[in-house]
Design an enzyme around this catalytic site. Structure first.
Site, PDB file in Angstrom:
ATOM      1  N   HIS A  22     -99.274 103.768 -23.056  1.00 16.55           N
ATOM      2  CA  HIS A  22     -99.930 104.160 -21.807  1.00 16.55           C
ATOM      3  C   HIS A  22     -99.672 103.080 -20.770  1.00 16.55           C
ATOM      4  CE1 HIS A  22    -101.844 107.536 -23.725  1.00 16.55           C
ATOM      5  NE2 HIS A  22    -102.248 106.747 -24.705  1.00 16.55           N
ATOM      6  N   THR A  23    -100.512 103.038 -19.742  1.00 20.55           N
ATOM      7  CA  THR A  23    -100.345 102.010 -18.714  1.00 20.55           C
ATOM      8  C   THR A  23    -100.343 100.624 -19.354  1.00 20.55           C
ATOM      9  OG1 THR A  23    -101.670 103.423 -17.319  1.00 20.55           O
ATOM     10  CG2 THR A  23    -101.204 101.238 -16.497  1.00 20.55           C
TER      11      THR A  23
END
Lengths: 243, 246, 218
Positions: A22-23
């Site tokens: 993810h981020t």
């Protein structure tokens, strides 16, 4: 989807080990935001820049966001995540409006909703990359709270995020915190200006175009962007760094 | 024997525009013992008569706390009331956890209504056989709501449900206008007077069968049961004596 | 421990979802009382976030306290008030363990201590690890200054290093209280994550008494 399917995906969101990515870092970022309690309420300050790495990318961004009649959300960190949170809270406020029952949602509720969102996103290991300050007045009581990408929360008479937690906090702890209950508006304003000025001198991601906001019993007020006076004479005496 | 063609389930209308299942459920409410609710500018009060099926059994609970700021009095099928009170408690608790704030009673009634309405529109379902009087407070002060099997939730100054509750309403209709500025004690006494009117000739209000609950601007939901009702029952008696002197 | 998981996270190209916010908590059980105390400082790295963040959570519907030390990422445990009755401390103790074990493979990074009175009115302390291992103990300290306070309690509460003493002796309320206070004043001198204020709950048959004391502000 089973693990082999995940592994076979040529998706940049999946790592070699098959875990989801993810981020991992913020992209367009806002630097520190500051907040303090004073006699009549809460005052916040932030500059107007959203950086792309070290590039001063967007130079007219408002980072002090009003929510409802007596709450301000100040955001630092990833600006797209900040905007996502703004939309989310706008949705909540719209829902509240639709109840049409004269039951107004207050600062503490907004803070709680935001904290829940931040904590549940960190629990999905897909955080919203921000550090927020929530400020407002509810039932005559002023509120100043912090929440970040880990879902960590705290309340304090003075709060600063990012670089500000190193540079502005000592100033705020010395001049604002001990006198929080009798600090006048002019004094509060001056302390924040001084903090923002030091940050502008020291934080390479900051910008001399800032806004302040206050919440008092009269409601919210957000200033137009303005610049602080600075003095760069000392630069003449600096040697090295190519000069 | 007469047999109604339109009452087999809640999803069939009668040609007269009635849904008999709802009306039957409403009859169940009328068989439950009475609950009276009333409010002033500062307080809301519930009083109720508890029943016991026989001398060996305990008295059935009539007033249920939902949260610090909210409670209900029930008339009708107690087991249905239990389902609804569990639902309300869950709603109140979840609201606290997501909003760090008390669930406004109007919204609690709205969600209850939404839940109960489904039972009046689906084949095979049955309406809840219970009526509620709910008291609670929010930023605008104390409130009194009714809930009934047709899933409507009107707000009242004063109201009563349950068996012989019409007599209580007659009393309340005559006197509700003076409730607004009354202190808590007097409000409770008015409630007990209305409640007593619902009793048959041979029955009395006593510490065993009386339940009192209130909520106020400066007090949480408080339930008074058993021996603790004695004070109020005595106040009721003395106020009746005073009336006779007049 | 956090440093280890951080390194592992970096290696796996993953974001590390835990932070350590410091702080210390302790509890001592006596014959008919329990003392439970926490400092109120919340930190992140070398910064103090706030000087007053309570780590003691009083149960909302009975007089026993549940306490969470090393609250890392905001953890809330609201027990359901379903039964109109007070829950016994051993039931709450078991519940905490279950809540924790439910997240065995993504644990709540907290070290809870539960303190109160048991069904017989005796002081009790339950201590846990992050995944729900549970033990009833006589005293417990967790948090950033546990390394400083543990040996002190071992000596002064458990009499572990002493000879010719009755090692089963339970402390009086005053003794336990004094030792709790001394533990924190001492720890505050050396542990940068402990300080600011000390919250103390004294639990006995009369209920819970809360006290807030000043610790060093530096």
């Amino acid at each position: 989807m089973n693990s082999t399917e995940i592994l076979n995906l040529k998706n940049q969101d999946v790592t070699e080990n098959g875990t989801y990515k993810h981020t991992l870092q913020p992209i367009v970022t806002g630097t520190s935001v500051l907040g303090l309690k004073y006699k009549d309420g809460i005052m916040l300050a932030a500059d107007c820049i959203a950086s792309y790495g070290s590039l001063a990318r967007f130079r007219n961004v408002q980072r002090l966001h009003p929510v409802g009649k007596a709450t301000i959300l100040a955001g630092s960190g990833d600006m797209s995540d900040f905007q996502h949170v703004q939309n989310l809270l706008e949705g909540v406020m719209l829902q509240e409006h639709c109840f049409d029952d004269e039951q107004e949602i207050g600062t503490k509720s907004i803070y709680k909703i935001l904290s829940n969102v931040m904590y549940s996103r960190r629990t999905k290991v897909d955080p919203l990359w921000n550090k927020f300050i929530v400020a407002g007045i509810e039932n005559g009581e002023s509120f100043l709270g912090y929440v970040d990408l880990y879902g960590t929360t705290y309340q304090s008479p003075v709060i600063a995020t990012g670089f500000g937690s190193h540079i502005a906090i000592p100033i705020l702890r010395k001049y604002a915190e001990p006198r929080a209950s009798d600090l006048t508006e002019a004094e509060a304003s001056e302390i924040l200006d001084n903090c923002m000025r030091v940050l502008y001198y020291r934080d390479a991601r900051s910008f001399n175009k800032i806004q302040k906001a206050k919440v008092t019993s009269a409601g919210i007020e957000i200033t137009e962007p303005y610049s602080l006076s600075t003095n760069w004479d000392f630069a003449e005496s600096i040697r090295g760094y190519g000069a | 024997m007469f047999r109604n063609q339109y009452d087999n389930d809640a999803s069939t209308w009668s040609p007269q525009g009635r849904i008999f299942q709802i009306e039957y459920a409403t009859e169940a409410v009328k068989q439950g013992s009475a609950v009276v609710g009333l409010r002033s500018k500062t307080h809301a009060v519930l009083v109720a008569i508890k029943r016991s099926p026989n001398e060996l059994a305990s008295y059935q609970k009539k007033i249920i706390k939902i949260d610090k700021h909210m409670g209900i009095g029930i008339a009708g099928l107690t087991s249905d009331a239990r389902v609804l009170s569990n639902f309300l408690r869950t709603q109140a608790m979840n609201y606290r956890m997501t909003y760090d704030r008390q669930l406004p009673i109007g919204r609690a009634m709205e969600s209850l209504s939404t839940k109960a309405q489904e039972n009046t529109q689906n084949y095979g379902g049955r309406p809840y056989g219970v009526g509620l009087l709910a008291i609670g407070k929010d930023s605008k002060g104390p409130h009194l709501f009714e809930f009934n099997p047709s899933a409507i939730t009107p707000e009242y100054y004063a109201y009563s449900i349950g068996s012989r509750s019409q007599t209580a309403r007659t009393y309340l209709e005559k006197s509700y206008e003076e409730f607004q500025d009354l202190p808590l004690n007097e409000l409770i006494i008015h409630g007990l007077k209305a409640l007593r009117d619902t009793l048959p000739q041979d029955k009395q209000l006593d510490v065993l069968n009386t339940s009192i609950a209130y909520i106020g601007d400066d007090s949480d939901f408080t339930l008074i049961d058993g021996e603790k009702t004695q004070t109020y029952l005595e106040l009721l008696d003395s106020s009746m004596d005073a009336m006779e002197v007049e | 421990m956090i440093a280890m998981t951080e390194a592992a996270a970096k290696q796996n190209n993953r974001w590390e979802p835990y932070v350590d916010n410091g702080g210390t908590s302790l509890a001592i059980a006596g014959e008919d009382f329990c003392i439970i105390a926490s400092d109120t400082r919340q930190s992140e790295g070398y910064s103090i976030n706030t000087r007053y963040d309570s780590k003691l959570h009083r149960d909302s519907f009975n007089f026993r306290t549940e306490k969470i030390s090393l609250a890392t990422t905001g953890y809330s445990a609201d027990a359901k008030n379903k039964h109109d009755k007070e829950m016994h401390s051993h039931s709450i103790a078991q519940m905490i363990s279950i809540i924790q074990y439910q997240k065995r493979f993504f644990p709540y990074y907290v070290f809870p201590i539960l303190g109160g009175l048991d069904q017989e009115g005796k002081g009790c302390v339950y201590s846990y690890d992050p995944v729900g291992n549970m033990e009833r103990v006589g005293f417990q300290v967790y948090g950033s200054a546990s390394g400083l306070i543990q040996p002190f309690l071992d000596s002064q509460v458990g009499f572990k290093n002493q000879q010719n003493v009755d090692k089963t002796r339970l402390l009086s309320k005053q003794e336990a209280y004094d030792i709790a206070i001394d533990s924190f004043t001492g720890a505050t001198e050396r542990d940068i994550y402990t300080g600011d204020f000390l919250e103390v709950y004294i639990i006995d048959k009369d209920g819970i008494k809360k006290e807030v004391r000043q610790l060093k502000f530096d």
